[in-house]
Design an enzyme around this catalytic site. Sequence first.
Site, PDB file in Angstrom:
ATOM      1  N   SER A  88       0.841  -1.203   0.000  1.00 31.77           N
ATOM      2  CA  SER A  88       0.000   0.000   0.000  1.00 31.77           C
ATOM      3  C   SER A  88       0.874   1.249   0.000  1.00 31.77           C
ATOM      4  O   SER A  88       1.634   1.505   0.927  1.00 31.77           O
ATOM      5  CB  SER A  88      -0.907   0.005   1.232  1.00 31.77           C
ATOM      6  OG  SER A  88      -1.457   1.302   1.373  1.00 31.77           O
ATOM      7  N   HIS A 133      -1.145  -1.107  -4.263  1.00 28.67           N
ATOM      8  CA  HIS A 133      -2.435  -0.794  -3.641  1.00 28.67           C
ATOM      9  C   HIS A 133      -2.509   0.703  -3.372  1.00 28.67           C
ATOM     10  O   HIS A 133      -1.616   1.278  -2.740  1.00 28.67           O
ATOM     11  CB  HIS A 133      -2.550  -1.591  -2.338  1.00 28.67           C
ATOM     12  CG  HIS A 133      -3.888  -1.520  -1.678  1.00 28.67           C
ATOM     13  ND1 HIS A 133      -4.968  -2.280  -2.076  1.00 28.67           N
ATOM     14  CD2 HIS A 133      -4.328  -0.769  -0.639  1.00 28.67           C
ATOM     15  CE1 HIS A 133      -6.004  -2.010  -1.301  1.00 28.67           C
ATOM     16  NE2 HIS A 133      -5.650  -1.086  -0.415  1.00 28.67           N
ATOM     17  N   ASP A 177      -4.760   3.636  -1.722  1.00 28.32           N
ATOM     18  CA  ASP A 177      -5.843   3.895  -0.771  1.00 28.32           C
ATOM     19  C   ASP A 177      -6.380   5.306  -0.923  1.00 28.32           C
ATOM     20  O   ASP A 177      -5.734   6.275  -0.531  1.00 28.32           O
ATOM     21  CB  ASP A 177      -5.325   3.704   0.660  1.00 28.32           C
ATOM     22  CG  ASP A 177      -5.148   2.239   1.014  1.00 28.32           C
ATOM     23  OD1 ASP A 177      -6.098   1.464   0.807  1.00 28.32           O
ATOM     24  OD2 ASP A 177      -4.056   1.873   1.490  1.00 28.32           O
ATOM     25  N   MET A 191      -9.041   7.996   0.238  1.00 27.80           N
ATOM     26  CA  MET A 191      -9.939   8.291   1.380  1.00 27.80           C
ATOM     27  C   MET A 191     -10.420   9.731   1.289  1.00 27.80           C
ATOM     28  O   MET A 191      -9.659  10.623   0.913  1.00 27.80           O
ATOM     29  CB  MET A 191      -9.179   8.104   2.698  1.00 27.80           C
ATOM     30  CG  MET A 191      -8.534   6.742   2.859  1.00 27.80           C
ATOM     31  SD  MET A 191      -7.859   6.533   4.504  1.00 27.80           S
ATOM     32  CE  MET A 191      -6.907   5.024   4.289  1.00 27.80           C
ATOM     33  N   HIS A 236      -8.291   1.199  -4.109  1.00 23.22           N
ATOM     34  CA  HIS A 236      -9.259   0.939  -3.035  1.00 23.22           C
ATOM     35  C   HIS A 236      -9.949   2.252  -2.675  1.00 23.22           C
ATOM     36  O   HIS A 236      -9.352   3.118  -2.048  1.00 23.22           O
ATOM     37  CB  HIS A 236      -8.483   0.351  -1.842  1.00 23.22           C
ATOM     38  CG  HIS A 236      -9.325   0.008  -0.661  1.00 23.22           C
ATOM     39  ND1 HIS A 236      -8.756  -0.279   0.579  1.00 23.22           N
ATOM     40  CD2 HIS A 236     -10.664  -0.116  -0.503  1.00 23.22           C
ATOM     41  CE1 HIS A 236      -9.727  -0.556   1.433  1.00 23.22           C
ATOM     42  NE2 HIS A 236     -10.887  -0.453   0.815  1.00 23.22           N
ATOM     43  N   MET A 254     -12.179   4.316  -0.524  1.00 22.11           N
ATOM     44  CA  MET A 254     -12.866   4.431   0.776  1.00 22.11           C
ATOM     45  C   MET A 254     -13.523   5.804   0.784  1.00 22.11           C
ATOM     46  O   MET A 254     -13.105   6.725   1.475  1.00 22.11           O
ATOM     47  CB  MET A 254     -11.855   4.260   1.914  1.00 22.11           C
ATOM     48  CG  MET A 254     -11.411   2.811   2.074  1.00 22.11           C
ATOM     49  SD  MET A 254      -9.830   2.660   2.908  1.00 22.11           S
ATOM     50  CE  MET A 254      -8.743   3.002   1.531  1.00 22.11           C
ATOM     51  N   MET A 292     -11.655  -6.453   4.840  1.00 21.21           N
ATOM     52  CA  MET A 292     -10.831  -5.577   5.674  1.00 21.21           C
ATOM     53  C   MET A 292     -10.439  -6.286   6.970  1.00 21.21           C
ATOM     54  O   MET A 292     -11.271  -6.884   7.650  1.00 21.21           O
ATOM     55  CB  MET A 292     -11.601  -4.296   6.039  1.00 21.21           C
ATOM     56  CG  MET A 292     -11.868  -3.337   4.899  1.00 21.21           C
ATOM     57  SD  MET A 292     -10.413  -2.763   3.997  1.00 21.21           S
ATOM     58  CE  MET A 292      -9.446  -1.988   5.288  1.00 21.21           C
ATOM     59  N   ASP A 305      -6.950  -6.881   3.552  1.00 26.28           N
ATOM     60  CA  ASP A 305      -6.288  -5.574   3.666  1.00 26.28           C
ATOM     61  C   ASP A 305      -6.425  -5.026   5.081  1.00 26.28           C
ATOM     62  O   ASP A 305      -7.533  -4.936   5.610  1.00 26.28           O
ATOM     63  CB  ASP A 305      -6.967  -4.615   2.669  1.00 26.28           C
ATOM     64  CG  ASP A 305      -6.397  -3.206   2.706  1.00 26.28           C
ATOM     65  OD1 ASP A 305      -5.298  -3.012   3.268  1.00 26.28           O
ATOM     66  OD2 ASP A 305      -7.055  -2.306   2.145  1.00 26.28           O
TER      67      ASP A 305
HETATM   68  C1  DX5 Z   1      -6.694   0.977   5.610  1.00 25.47           C
HETATM   69  C2  DX5 Z   1      -6.183   0.855   4.199  1.00 25.47           C
HETATM   70  C3  DX5 Z   1      -5.075  -0.142   4.105  1.00 25.47           C
HETATM   71  C4  DX5 Z   1      -3.837   0.270   4.858  1.00 25.47           C
HETATM   72  C5  DX5 Z   1      -2.968  -0.912   5.098  1.00 25.47           C
HETATM   73  O1  DX5 Z   1      -7.775   1.806   5.653  1.00 25.47           O
HETATM   74  O2  DX5 Z   1      -7.201   0.441   3.342  1.00 25.47           O
HETATM   75  O3  DX5 Z   1      -4.772  -0.464   2.763  1.00 25.47           O
HETATM   76  O4  DX5 Z   1      -3.120   1.266   4.172  1.00 25.47           O
HETATM   77  O5  DX5 Z   1      -1.981  -0.572   6.008  1.00 25.47           O
HETATM   78  P1  DX5 Z   1      -1.455  -1.590   7.105  1.00 25.47           P
HETATM   79  O6  DX5 Z   1      -0.905  -2.764   6.378  1.00 25.47           O
HETATM   80  O7  DX5 Z   1      -0.404  -0.796   7.838  1.00 25.47           O
HETATM   81  O8  DX5 Z   1      -2.621  -1.943   7.994  1.00 25.47           O
HETATM   82 ZN    ZN Z   2      -6.630  -0.419   1.333  1.00 30.05          ZN
END
Ligand code: DX5
Ligand code: ZN
Length: 240
Positions: free
Chosen positions: A9, A34, A36, A38, A67, A69, A138, A177
């Site tokens: 990620s 990956h 993320d 948000m 991903h 979110m 998750m 994840d």
């Molecule tokens: C959490 C994200 C993950 C996160 C993973 O909300 O979707 O992808 O970055 O990080 P670790 O492996 O540190 O939990």
């Molecule tokens: Zn993620």
Amino acid sequence: MINCVLSPSLLSANFVFLGHELGELEKAGVKWLHLDVMDGVFVPNITFGAPLIRSIRKACPLFFDVHLMIDRPDAYLEDFAAAGADLLTTHIEALTHPQRTLARIRELGIKAGISLNPGTGFERLKWLLPWVDLILIMGVNPGFSGQPFIAETVGKTRACRRFLTDEGYPDTPIEVDGGVSLLNIKTLIEAGADALVSGSAFFGSGDRALSYKKFNEIAEQARVNTDRGFERLKMWKRNQ
Ligand code: DX5
Ligand code: ZN
């Protein structure tokens, strides 16, 4: 035998040296990245959006595992597909008409993933399975890297794998994840995970190649009766 895809990620990478980081991942042999996204609404954190993905797409040949979110993801599917996502995963909790969303993502020529928060059951996916390319389970409540792994995720992954077999979709891949580390990857693969995301554990040490090697060494120790989900992932290629 490789039986799992590791998807580091980017959130845990050093953003000051983003270009260098991408080069190091590629050199290490990493295949997936990956990303993320948000929005500060669906989760209590804000990261980056399509413009950053579009920029790094120009410099990076990895398979982009995006991903989302975010609230109301339907409004942004085209943006993320155009920015270079290869797999676009939305959260079932953020969708009013999930079948429409999944079908739309496929229409855009990319893979459609669907994600489940820790409190959401996979049974909700029963009537959506024909449109699902990957299920993302998750292991933490989404929002931040570096949170502790919720141990129940292992049982949930195992039960979801059984559910997929029973429903006639044994080769639908499962990705896990959040909180993934060298301590739980073997168990997660044995439970039925085909792809694993790692942020803090992967980027924690300075050496990306060493991290990748260590993850794969442990992943290879996992005993799997079936690699059908993984076989499917191996055929997924970057959307050029
Ligand atoms: C959490 C994200 C993950 C996160 C993973 O909300 O979707 O992808 O970055 O990080 P670790 O492996 O540190 O939990
Ligand atoms: Zn993620």
